[in-house]
Enzyme design. Structure first.
Site, PDB file in Angstrom:
ATOM      1  N   CYS A   9       0.809  -1.213   0.000  1.00  0.00           N
ATOM      2  CA  CYS A   9       0.000   0.000   0.000  1.00  0.00           C
ATOM      3  C   CYS A   9       0.848   1.272   0.000  1.00  0.00           C
ATOM      4  CB  CYS A   9      -0.913   0.016   1.234  1.00  0.00           C
ATOM      5  SG  CYS A   9      -2.244   1.220   1.135  1.00  0.00           S
ATOM      6  N   ASP A 128      -6.539  -2.965  11.357  1.00  0.00           N
ATOM      7  CA  ASP A 128      -5.379  -2.083  11.412  1.00  0.00           C
ATOM      8  C   ASP A 128      -5.202  -1.598  12.837  1.00  0.00           C
ATOM      9  OD1 ASP A 128      -4.399   0.711   9.211  1.00  0.00           O
ATOM     10  OD2 ASP A 128      -3.260  -0.521  10.627  1.00  0.00           O
TER      11      ASP A 128
HETATM   12  O1  LIG Z   1      -1.007   4.870   4.287  1.00  0.00           O
HETATM   13  C1  LIG Z   1      -1.461   5.952   4.668  1.00  0.00           C
HETATM   14  O2  LIG Z   1      -0.800   7.019   4.652  1.00  0.00           O
HETATM   15  C2  LIG Z   1      -2.873   6.048   5.177  1.00  0.00           C
HETATM   16  C3  LIG Z   1      -3.387   7.292   5.528  1.00  0.00           C
HETATM   17  C4  LIG Z   1      -4.697   7.382   6.008  1.00  0.00           C
HETATM   18  C5  LIG Z   1      -5.509   6.256   6.096  1.00  0.00           C
HETATM   19  C6  LIG Z   1      -5.009   5.002   5.744  1.00  0.00           C
HETATM   20  C7  LIG Z   1      -3.683   4.903   5.279  1.00  0.00           C
HETATM   21  N1  LIG Z   1      -3.168   3.670   4.928  1.00  0.00           N
HETATM   22  C8  LIG Z   1      -4.026   2.534   4.952  1.00  0.00           C
HETATM   23  C9  LIG Z   1      -3.395   1.249   4.652  1.00  0.00           C
HETATM   24  O3  LIG Z   1      -4.038   0.369   4.071  1.00  0.00           O
HETATM   25  C10 LIG Z   1      -2.055   0.940   5.250  1.00  0.00           C
HETATM   26  O4  LIG Z   1      -1.408  -0.004   4.445  1.00  0.00           O
HETATM   27  C11 LIG Z   1      -2.298   0.354   6.637  1.00  0.00           C
HETATM   28  O5  LIG Z   1      -2.793   1.376   7.478  1.00  0.00           O
HETATM   29  C12 LIG Z   1      -1.023  -0.254   7.234  1.00  0.00           C
HETATM   30  O6  LIG Z   1      -0.035   0.736   7.296  1.00  0.00           O
HETATM   31  P1  LIG Z   1       1.401   0.349   7.962  1.00  0.00           P
HETATM   32  O7  LIG Z   1       1.129   0.104   9.432  1.00  0.00           O
HETATM   33  O8  LIG Z   1       2.250   1.547   7.696  1.00  0.00           O
HETATM   34  O9  LIG Z   1       1.896  -0.893   7.284  1.00  0.00           O
END
Ligand SMILES: O=C(O)c1ccccc1NCC(=O)[C@H](O)[C@H](O)COP(=O)(O)O
Length: 207
Positions: A9, A128
């Site tokens: 992502c 999440d």
């Molecule tokens: O990725 C972002 O910046 C974000 C911003 C606002 C809402 C959701 C967002 N990401 C969502 C996703 O699907 C991410 O992959 C997920 O939250 C996991 O993130 P991480 O912990 O950094 O792997």
């Protein structure tokens, strides 16, 4: 046992889309949320989505969007799935007549079974961590909070990385895993070696 699907992502560059595809990702996520450092313009997202080969899905990620914005994105970007991370209702998510998933922000006391029942139109539930800014925070949550018997595919997310994804898959056995921070060199800048290591960890856990 079916293999665990993988979503990378928060992609913002063509080379990162290539790295995710070459590593074997099943889906890539494009963020449409201006406060995020991973936010994409519609034009940029369309350019990145045009790079995707068949059978690699483009997921659009939104936080409490207005319908006119999603319709503008959908008119230019060939998304196969919508992902909602805000306080959207089932009806608000369902109005676009295409598959969508809903993010649940996990912390003690969250009733996930009730949460899933309140989103009957969701194709899956993305679990999440509860972080400021709705997501992309690079933080794990307590996987023991995940109850048995959820009536929808689980997409496990939140702080996953090459170092912990094998344990996460073996512990939770989700339908899919999702990662952003854990495969980055900096916010929005992916690291191809970390992406490859993450996918390898999932494949090891799948056996
Ligand atoms: O990725 C972002 O910046 C974000 C911003 C606002 C809402 C959701 C967002 N990401 C969502 C996703 O699907 C991410 O992959 C997920 O939250 C996991 O993130 P991480 O912990 O950094 O792997």
């Amino acid at each position: 046992m079916s293999r665990t699907r993988i979503k990378i992502c928060g992609l913002t560059r063509p080379e990162d889309v290539r790295a995710a595809v070459n590593a074997g990702a099943d889906a890539v996520g494009f963020v449409f949320y201006p406060p995020s450092p991973r936010n994409l313009s519609v034009k940029r997202a369309a350019e990145l989505a045009a790079q995707l080969p068949p059978f690699v899905s483009a997921v659009g990620l939104f936080v409490n969007p207005v319908p006119t914005f999603i319709n503008e994105v959908l008119s230019a970007v060939p998304l196969q799935l919508l992902q909602f991370h805000g306080e959207e209702t089932n009806a608000e998510c369902d109005r676009y007549r295409m598959p969508w998933i809903k993010a649940a922000r996990m912390r003690p006391g969250v009733d996930l079974l009730e949460f899933a029942l309140s989103y009957p139109g969701a194709s899956g539930i993305l679990l999440d961590a509860f972080v400021d800014g709705y997501g992309g925070g690079g933080k794990t949550f307590d996987w023991s909070l995940i109850p048995a018997g959820l009536d929808r595919p689980i997409i496990l997310s939140g702080g996953l990385a090459p170092e912990n994804v094998q344990e996460a898959v073996r512990c939770v056995r989700p339908w899919a895993v999702d990662v952003s921070s854990g495969v980055e060199a900096a916010k929005g800048i992916k690291d191809a070696d970390k992406i490859a290591a993450f996918v390898a960890g999932v494949r090891d856990a799948d056996g």
